[in-house]
Motif scaffolding. Structure first.
Motif, mmCIF file in Angstrom:
data_model
loop_
_atom_site.group_PDB
_atom_site.id
_atom_site.type_symbol
_atom_site.label_atom_id
_atom_site.label_comp_id
_atom_site.label_asym_id
_atom_site.label_seq_id
_atom_site.Cartn_x
_atom_site.Cartn_y
_atom_site.Cartn_z
ATOM 1 N N PRO A 107 0.198 7.191 1.089
ATOM 2 C CA PRO A 107 0.371 8.074 2.251
ATOM 3 C C PRO A 107 1.531 8.696 2.331
ATOM 4 O O PRO A 107 2.371 8.306 2.946
ATOM 5 C CB PRO A 107 0.210 6.912 3.181
ATOM 6 N N ARG B 282 -8.622 5.072 1.144
ATOM 7 C CA ARG B 282 -8.231 4.216 -0.089
ATOM 8 C C ARG B 282 -9.266 3.294 -0.516
ATOM 9 O O ARG B 282 -9.849 2.594 0.115
ATOM 10 C CB ARG B 282 -6.980 3.479 0.149
ATOM 11 N N VAL C 246 -3.149 3.941 6.445
ATOM 12 C CA VAL C 246 -4.237 3.558 5.196
ATOM 13 C C VAL C 246 -5.547 3.017 5.640
ATOM 14 O O VAL C 246 -5.556 1.743 6.167
ATOM 15 C CB VAL C 246 -3.398 2.893 4.217
ATOM 16 N N TYR D 223 0.880 -1.231 -0.071
ATOM 17 C CA TYR D 223 -0.083 0.032 0.049
ATOM 18 C C TYR D 223 0.680 1.368 -0.082
ATOM 19 O O TYR D 223 0.414 2.579 0.331
ATOM 20 C CB TYR D 223 -1.013 -0.024 1.099
ATOM 21 N N THR E 104 -5.091 8.043 5.474
ATOM 22 C CA THR E 104 -5.229 8.143 3.783
ATOM 23 C C THR E 104 -6.357 7.199 3.542
ATOM 24 O O THR E 104 -6.044 6.096 3.425
ATOM 25 C CB THR E 104 -4.004 7.665 3.183
#
Length: 465
Positions: free
Chosen positions: A89, A77, A95, A34, A75
């Motif tokens: 991120p 997603r 995330v 990620y 962040t």
């Protein structure tokens, strides 16, 4: 700038209690996965400290409250299909995955709307509507893999935007978790509303900086039973782009008008293993019209043929699935030529699309990278793909910055903007600051600070608060 704190064991323990230990992961393999979205350039990559997958709106809210408590950036997603570094991120931290919240909650065929969770696949929403004889008109090019929450957060466009508008035009209302962890219902299933600020439209397109969309009520339309796709082949780019205003003036109201220059034609055709007319020297314009009457479709077919021929098309043929396979292969086709590339998403008034395309393609010849152009021509949205090819990292970054400086200034001089559908993300954050009206930028920063006082939600995207 906020002085963010690291994700400690104390933070991890609170996250596990909020969403379940199995949905909180910080092993090296997961974090590596990620660090990016669709961005191939490692220069933009950043590792998160933990990946969290909530299963409900309440759990999303709990995560945001924990993040504010400990000053940890978040962040959000969806499917990670952003090409503007929107889901990277930038400051590490959390995330937040939306993939568990993937239900289609309700389909009302009489009132023509659908209630969905943010993690529902756009393709599943389209298919569910079609099965009921209805249309969900949002149709980003990544529809097979993207999620509706990400579409709404970025106000995604796509092939059908020329007729139906972008994603925000397909949405009645949204459920949102604010940056401070409150839950709000924004918008209503109404034809019109003049009650207070239009907060739903503010959050839609804010790229996850003003709230996390968890649910949405989507507008559905009657599904037109008749459809025609035409491929017009041009050996001169100028004539191809001149077709767009001719179609608009004729009142054909096309569903889509897609342009591919010869660079994209060859790259996408090679990737899709398809050879269509004028592979070597042709630029393509794909036009789609939809009607509720067969006679109207026949009439529009004749009009299209006449207009395309009058504009200088070398060939005008009915487009079958092979043509759309080539069109859908554009991004992967360019990646096959260069692992490192950048896709600009410029938008200009429709009457300026020809002069913009021609000027910027001429400018690109001054540089060592290869440039190809793809366009949602019917709404003035131009994608210039620059491919790194045989260049050092330093030379690539230097030349790309010089090209962008010319591009962005020129686009703004035409009344255009930096993005028509991909968003600003982290990739164009400095460019937006440079070209945006200072008062407009000040207003956006004021809104961000008011809604997200700790600058916790998706920092490093869109604006520097």
């Amino acid at each position: 700038m906020t002085n963010y704190k690291p994700v400690t064991e104390e933070v991890l323990e609170e996250l596990r209690k909020a969403v379940g230990a199995e949905h909180v992961k910080n092993d090296a393999e997961t974090l590596e996965r990620y660090k990016t979205d669709e961005e191939p350039d490692a220069h933009y990559h950043h590792l998160p400290e933990v990946v969290v997958a909530p299963g409900s709106t309440e759990e999303v809210a709990a995560v945001m409250k924990i993040a504010n408590k400990y000053l940890v950036p978040v962040t959000p997603r969806s499917a990670g299909t952003s090409v503007s570094c929107g889901a990277i991120p930038v400051f590490g931290g959390i995330v937040l995955l939306m993939e568990r919240m993937n239900k289609i909650i309700k389909l009302d065929t009489d009132a023509m709307y659908m209630e969905v969770e943010a993690g529902a696949l756009t393709s599943d929403i389209q298919a569910k509507a079609n099965e009921a004889g209805l249309l969900y008109a949002g149709d980003p090019c990544s529809a097979d893999s993207c999620m509706i929450g990400g579409n709404i957060a970025t106000n995604a466009g796509g092939n059908k935007a020329v007729r139906y508008g972008t994603t925000r035009h397909q949405v009645y209302s949204i459920e949102v978790v604010t940056p401070t962890g409150e839950i709000a219902e924004l918008g209503n299933r109404l034809k019109k509303c003049s009650t207070g600020y239009c907060l739903d439209q503010l959050v839609m397109g804010s790229e996850g900086t003003l709230g996390i969309i968890t649910k949405a009520t989507l507008k559905l339309l009657p599904l037109a039973p008749y459809r025609l796709d035409i491929l017009a082949v041009f050996t001169e780019v100028q004539k191809a782009v001149d077709l767009v205003p001719a179609l608009v003036k004729a009142g054909l109201n096309p569903t889509s008008v897609e342009f591919m220059d010869n660079g994209f034609v060859r790259a996408a055709s090679d990737y899709a293993e398809q050879r269509l007319p004028h592979y070597e020297d042709g630029s393509y314009v794909i036009v789609t019209v939809e009607t509720f009457n067969e006679d109207e479709l026949d009439m529009k077919m004749e009009q299209l043929d006449e207009i395309c021929t009058a504009c200088g098309a070398t060939d005008v043929v009915e487009a079958d699935e092979r043509v759309w396979k080539v069109r859908r292969s554009c991004l992967e086709g360019s990646k096959a030529l260069s692992k490192v590339s950048t896709s600009d998403d410029l938008v200009v008034p429709i009457d300026k699309i020809a002069v913009c395309l021609n000027h910027l393609m001429e400018v690109s010849k001054q540089f060592d990278f290869e440039c190809m152009c793809l366009a949602h021509a019917g709404d003035g949205n131009l994608h210039f793909n620059c491919l790194k090819m045989d260049m050092t990292d330093e030379e690539w970054e230097k030349q790309l910055a010089e090209f962008h400086k010319i591009c962005y200034a020129y686009v703004y001089s035409l009344g255009g903007r930096l993005s028509g559908e991909h968003g600003i993300g982290a990739k164009k954050i400095d460019a937006l600051a440079a070209y945006c009206d200072p008062v407009e930028m000040s207003i956006m920063k004021t809104i961000k600070r008011a809604m997200d006082p700790n600058n916790i939600l998706n920092p490093g995207k869109l604006i520097r608060a």
